[in-house]
Design a protein around this motif. Sequence first.
Motif, mmCIF file in Angstrom:
data_model
loop_
_atom_site.group_PDB
_atom_site.id
_atom_site.type_symbol
_atom_site.label_atom_id
_atom_site.label_comp_id
_atom_site.label_asym_id
_atom_site.label_seq_id
_atom_site.Cartn_x
_atom_site.Cartn_y
_atom_site.Cartn_z
ATOM 1 N N ILE A 1 10.433 5.911 1.857
ATOM 2 C CA ILE A 1 9.727 4.858 0.791
ATOM 3 C C ILE A 1 8.698 5.576 -0.135
ATOM 4 O O ILE A 1 7.634 6.405 0.570
ATOM 5 C CB ILE A 1 9.137 3.848 1.674
ATOM 6 C CG1 ILE A 1 9.895 3.202 2.706
ATOM 7 C CG2 ILE A 1 8.335 2.790 0.747
ATOM 8 C CD1 ILE A 1 9.479 1.954 3.522
ATOM 9 N N VAL A 2 8.804 5.726 -1.095
ATOM 10 C CA VAL A 2 7.774 6.157 -2.167
ATOM 11 C C VAL A 2 6.522 5.386 -1.895
ATOM 12 O O VAL A 2 6.669 4.140 -1.771
ATOM 13 C CB VAL A 2 8.111 6.142 -3.640
ATOM 14 C CG1 VAL A 2 9.239 7.128 -3.748
ATOM 15 C CG2 VAL A 2 8.587 4.570 -4.153
ATOM 16 N N GLU B 1 4.678 -1.587 0.699
ATOM 17 C CA GLU B 1 4.386 -2.972 0.964
ATOM 18 C C GLU B 1 5.861 -3.738 0.627
ATOM 19 O O GLU B 1 6.346 -4.471 1.452
ATOM 20 C CB GLU B 1 2.991 -3.578 0.271
ATOM 21 C CG GLU B 1 2.044 -3.151 0.769
ATOM 22 C CD GLU B 1 1.400 -1.767 0.596
ATOM 23 O OE1 GLU B 1 1.829 -1.250 -0.391
ATOM 24 O OE2 GLU B 1 0.367 -1.218 1.566
ATOM 25 N N LYS B 2 6.398 -3.600 -0.479
ATOM 26 C CA LYS B 2 7.466 -4.205 -0.911
ATOM 27 C C LYS B 2 8.534 -3.939 0.191
ATOM 28 O O LYS B 2 9.290 -4.846 0.645
ATOM 29 C CB LYS B 2 8.008 -3.947 -2.174
ATOM 30 C CG LYS B 2 9.470 -4.452 -2.642
ATOM 31 C CD LYS B 2 9.868 -3.829 -4.058
ATOM 32 C CE LYS B 2 10.965 -4.629 -4.484
ATOM 33 N NZ LYS B 2 11.502 -4.039 -5.742
ATOM 34 N N ILE B 3 9.002 -2.980 0.439
ATOM 35 C CA ILE B 3 9.958 -2.442 1.479
ATOM 36 C C ILE B 3 9.852 -2.900 2.717
ATOM 37 O O ILE B 3 10.572 -3.456 3.560
ATOM 38 C CB ILE B 3 10.400 -0.958 1.445
ATOM 39 C CG1 ILE B 3 10.606 -0.487 -0.248
ATOM 40 C CG2 ILE B 3 11.559 -0.610 2.309
ATOM 41 C CD1 ILE B 3 11.906 -1.099 -0.705
ATOM 42 N N ILE B 4 8.639 -2.856 3.368
ATOM 43 C CA ILE B 4 8.134 -3.089 4.602
ATOM 44 C C ILE B 4 8.326 -4.736 4.831
ATOM 45 O O ILE B 4 8.838 -5.219 5.714
ATOM 46 C CB ILE B 4 6.809 -2.782 5.013
ATOM 47 C CG1 ILE B 4 6.602 -1.181 5.134
ATOM 48 C CG2 ILE B 4 6.193 -3.598 6.270
ATOM 49 C CD1 ILE B 4 7.217 -0.876 6.254
ATOM 50 N N ARG C 1 -1.208 3.178 7.354
ATOM 51 C CA ARG C 1 -0.947 1.966 6.316
ATOM 52 C C ARG C 1 -0.041 1.096 7.128
ATOM 53 O O ARG C 1 -0.139 -0.199 6.724
ATOM 54 C CB ARG C 1 -0.181 2.727 5.187
ATOM 55 C CG ARG C 1 -0.444 1.778 3.880
ATOM 56 C CD ARG C 1 -0.050 2.486 2.938
ATOM 57 N NE ARG C 1 0.406 1.816 1.619
ATOM 58 C CZ ARG C 1 0.866 2.514 0.320
ATOM 59 N NH1 ARG C 1 0.867 3.617 0.135
ATOM 60 N NH2 ARG C 1 0.939 1.315 -0.550
ATOM 61 N N VAL C 2 0.619 1.313 7.829
ATOM 62 C CA VAL C 2 1.577 0.438 8.681
ATOM 63 C C VAL C 2 0.919 -0.627 9.834
ATOM 64 O O VAL C 2 1.322 -1.737 9.787
ATOM 65 C CB VAL C 2 2.904 1.253 9.316
ATOM 66 C CG1 VAL C 2 2.122 1.403 10.665
ATOM 67 C CG2 VAL C 2 3.754 0.152 9.617
ATOM 68 N N ILE C 3 -0.334 -0.071 10.007
ATOM 69 C CA ILE C 3 -0.987 -0.962 10.872
ATOM 70 C C ILE C 3 -1.414 -2.422 10.556
ATOM 71 O O ILE C 3 -1.023 -3.403 11.426
ATOM 72 C CB ILE C 3 -2.259 -0.654 11.413
ATOM 73 C CG1 ILE C 3 -2.096 0.882 12.141
ATOM 74 C CG2 ILE C 3 -3.099 -1.372 12.265
ATOM 75 C CD1 ILE C 3 -3.204 1.640 12.628
ATOM 76 N N SER C 4 -1.635 -2.774 9.384
ATOM 77 C CA SER C 4 -1.840 -4.027 8.667
ATOM 78 C C SER C 4 -0.631 -4.845 8.735
ATOM 79 O O SER C 4 -0.771 -6.189 8.692
ATOM 80 C CB SER C 4 -2.557 -3.983 7.340
ATOM 81 O OG SER C 4 -1.567 -3.375 6.469
#
Length: 282
Positions: free
Chosen positions: A38-39, A44-47, A67-70
């Motif tokens: 993921i660029v 956020e869009k892909i997650i 960044r993934v924690i949220s």
Amino acid sequence: MKKFAVIGFPLTHSLSPDIHNHAFMQRGIPARYQKIEIVPEQFEKIIRQLKGEEYGGFNITIPFKNRVISWLDDVDSDVAAIEAANTIVVENGRWKGYNTDIAGFVAPLQALDRQVKNCLILGAGGAARAVIYALGNYLKVDELTVAARRKTQAEQLIERLHSHCPATRLKSAALDGKESDLTEFDLVVNTTPLGTYPNITQTPLPSLKRLKNNAVVYDLVYNPDQTCLLADALKTGKDIRVISGGEMLIRQADAAFQLWTGQSMPYESVRTHLKKILEKAR
């Protein structure tokens, strides 16, 4: 068939699919593991899309461990402490974050018959954060020195982690490329990328002549299996133990594998498989 994946950018050289797919096959588990690159601008869009899909879990690597924690519904105490998750378990649509880098780092040390009380950590980046936490919170070493090219970076990292390592004295130092007196350290850990293929002649320490007898030298770099730093340590003629990054790579993968499947990886089979892959890549 359950799906698993590693999320990061870039993932060109990621060995996670090779490790996990081999382990799934050896254990007879109907599952497949893939890369999801993921660029950063699309994270956020892909997650958001992935949260609506059927996955059993994920590994998270650079640059998304924080960044993934949220996006997680829950985290374990290690993730809360170091603010970095590298593994996600999906159950009933809920994502829970873990950090298996800690278990992966500790396991090879616990297998040695060496007492570790005073440690030197080379580097103050994301990898150093997990190492410091592991040594202070799990192994409860007496003293730990963090050396970085920018001493202020080491000081900032210590400030963030000192409350999680109350029994350990934390100090900072400059990693300036000069010969250092290493005689006080039971353990030296390289968390920098120096020495990674193809730059295999690089090393974070120009000399290990003043290395303590019976010391352990641990390099998180896994390609090559024996880095210049580890080779120099063995050449000292002292009773030195070395640990390669490949050990941590497999152990942290095994910890994630166990969270997903309840089974351990076939360690020796995975180790042999990984060695063959690295040899072919050169």
